[in-house]
Motif scaffolding. Sequence first.
Motif, PDB file in Angstrom:
ATOM      1  N   THR A 180       0.075 -11.759  -3.084  1.00  0.00           N
ATOM      2  CA  THR A 180       0.161 -11.501  -4.815  1.00  0.00           C
ATOM      3  C   THR A 180      -0.157  -9.968  -4.781  1.00  0.00           C
ATOM      4  N   GLY A 181      -1.297  -9.945  -4.660  1.00  0.00           N
ATOM      5  CA  GLY A 181      -1.883  -8.327  -5.017  1.00  0.00           C
ATOM      6  C   GLY A 181      -1.082  -7.389  -4.008  1.00  0.00           C
ATOM      7  N   HIS A 194       2.403  -2.929  -4.237  1.00  0.00           N
ATOM      8  CA  HIS A 194       3.917  -2.327  -3.899  1.00  0.00           C
ATOM      9  C   HIS A 194       4.895  -2.187  -4.719  1.00  0.00           C
ATOM     10  N   ALA A 195       4.968  -2.884  -5.741  1.00  0.00           N
ATOM     11  CA  ALA A 195       5.878  -2.863  -6.906  1.00  0.00           C
ATOM     12  C   ALA A 195       5.374  -1.627  -7.940  1.00  0.00           C
ATOM     13  N   ALA A 196       4.132  -1.411  -8.073  1.00  0.00           N
ATOM     14  CA  ALA A 196       3.645  -0.366  -8.950  1.00  0.00           C
ATOM     15  C   ALA A 196       3.901   0.968  -8.015  1.00  0.00           C
ATOM     16  N   ARG A 197       3.868   0.936  -7.062  1.00  0.00           N
ATOM     17  CA  ARG A 197       4.050   2.063  -6.234  1.00  0.00           C
ATOM     18  C   ARG A 197       5.673   2.599  -6.050  1.00  0.00           C
ATOM     19  N   GLN A 252       9.881  -1.513  -6.763  1.00  0.00           N
ATOM     20  CA  GLN A 252      10.462  -2.725  -6.133  1.00  0.00           C
ATOM     21  C   GLN A 252       9.488  -4.102  -5.811  1.00  0.00           C
ATOM     22  N   MET A 253       9.860  -5.019  -6.386  1.00  0.00           N
ATOM     23  CA  MET A 253       9.282  -6.410  -6.069  1.00  0.00           C
ATOM     24  C   MET A 253       9.896  -7.090  -4.869  1.00  0.00           C
ATOM     25  N   LEU A 254       9.017  -6.691  -3.599  1.00  0.00           N
ATOM     26  CA  LEU A 254       9.697  -7.261  -2.435  1.00  0.00           C
ATOM     27  C   LEU A 254       8.506  -8.352  -2.271  1.00  0.00           C
ATOM     28  N   ASP A 255       8.967  -9.356  -1.250  1.00  0.00           N
ATOM     29  CA  ASP A 255       7.967 -10.287  -0.526  1.00  0.00           C
ATOM     30  C   ASP A 255       7.092  -9.495   0.409  1.00  0.00           C
ATOM     31  N   ALA A 261       2.680   3.406   2.755  1.00  0.00           N
ATOM     32  CA  ALA A 261       1.628   3.668   1.843  1.00  0.00           C
ATOM     33  C   ALA A 261       1.080   2.351   1.375  1.00  0.00           C
ATOM     34  N   SER A 262       1.738   1.509   1.088  1.00  0.00           N
ATOM     35  CA  SER A 262       1.519   0.193   0.597  1.00  0.00           C
ATOM     36  C   SER A 262       0.597  -0.650   1.671  1.00  0.00           C
ATOM     37  N   LEU A 263       1.242  -0.679   2.807  1.00  0.00           N
ATOM     38  CA  LEU A 263       0.401  -1.302   3.789  1.00  0.00           C
ATOM     39  C   LEU A 263      -0.904  -0.658   4.343  1.00  0.00           C
ATOM     40  N   ASP A 264      -0.942   0.639   4.170  1.00  0.00           N
ATOM     41  CA  ASP A 264      -2.170   1.471   4.486  1.00  0.00           C
ATOM     42  C   ASP A 264      -3.165   1.034   3.640  1.00  0.00           C
TER      43      ASP A 264
END
Length: 298
Positions: free
Chosen positions: A188-189, A194-197, A200-203, A220-223
Amino acid sequence: MIQIGIDVGGTKIEAAALDANGQFLARVRSPNPGNYDGAIRTIGELIARAESEAGAMGSIGVGTPGSISPRDGLMRNSNATFLNGRAFREDLETALGRQVRMANDANCMALSEAVDGAAAGARSAFAVIVGTGVGGGLVVDGHIVEGANGMGGEWGHVPLPWMTAAEYPGPSCWCGQSGCLDMLISGTGFRQDHAARSGQMLDGAAIVEAARHGEADAVASLDAYVDRLGRALAMIANIVDPDVFVFGGGMSNVEAIYARLPAVIDRYSFGGDWKGQVVPARWGDSSGVRGAARLWPR
């Protein structure tokens, strides 16, 4: 005697019968009725079905969300909220007319993997459950470490260590604190970050796939996720220093994290000389029910 394990999940309740070699003799499940009396009734029905299929009676172990208070014997901290404040083990024993052993579901996963899973042969194993929320369990020398207050392994409700100025104080958590790992390294986090960055709200799977194709926000989100998760694991390494971290939950399916996490843990661990293992659970979604069965020794 065979071993019967029960896994009380948010949407389903599962029962399994294991033989002395850990092989499944039966495996049955039903929807979780979402209420206390219904859950007890469903567990009884599932045990009867599992034992009928296996052709023998067995010992009964139950894995539950939340934990039992060592002071009053009542359930607490369960996201199956109808269990909270109830003497679940005693009521189940009364309904079944048989003795029941019970433990937190993350502890059951840790036990399963330590007995004959990805941590078999290791002296200590820490189960890392990262899905909708964050859970954990610790097994040392084949025994679950629940702690004096029954809170052992509850690392989801400590703050993210080594927060940056941009991360501090972290999002508010449902437990009443801020910056909890449950809000930052859960699936969830990951999605919310990622949505904040990106807007887009993706799974999680979609974010990882986008990162694999070089999409900048996803990378960037995965990093950021791997760095936060590695920091959290380094904290556990500094306190417990388990031989193996065993992953379960939805984020455990992100193969990219296993090659990257050791370097992050090493960077944040005290002395920078961490050489443990980070591996996915051998038994996957079966670990919980197998560990519940193993609450009774073979």
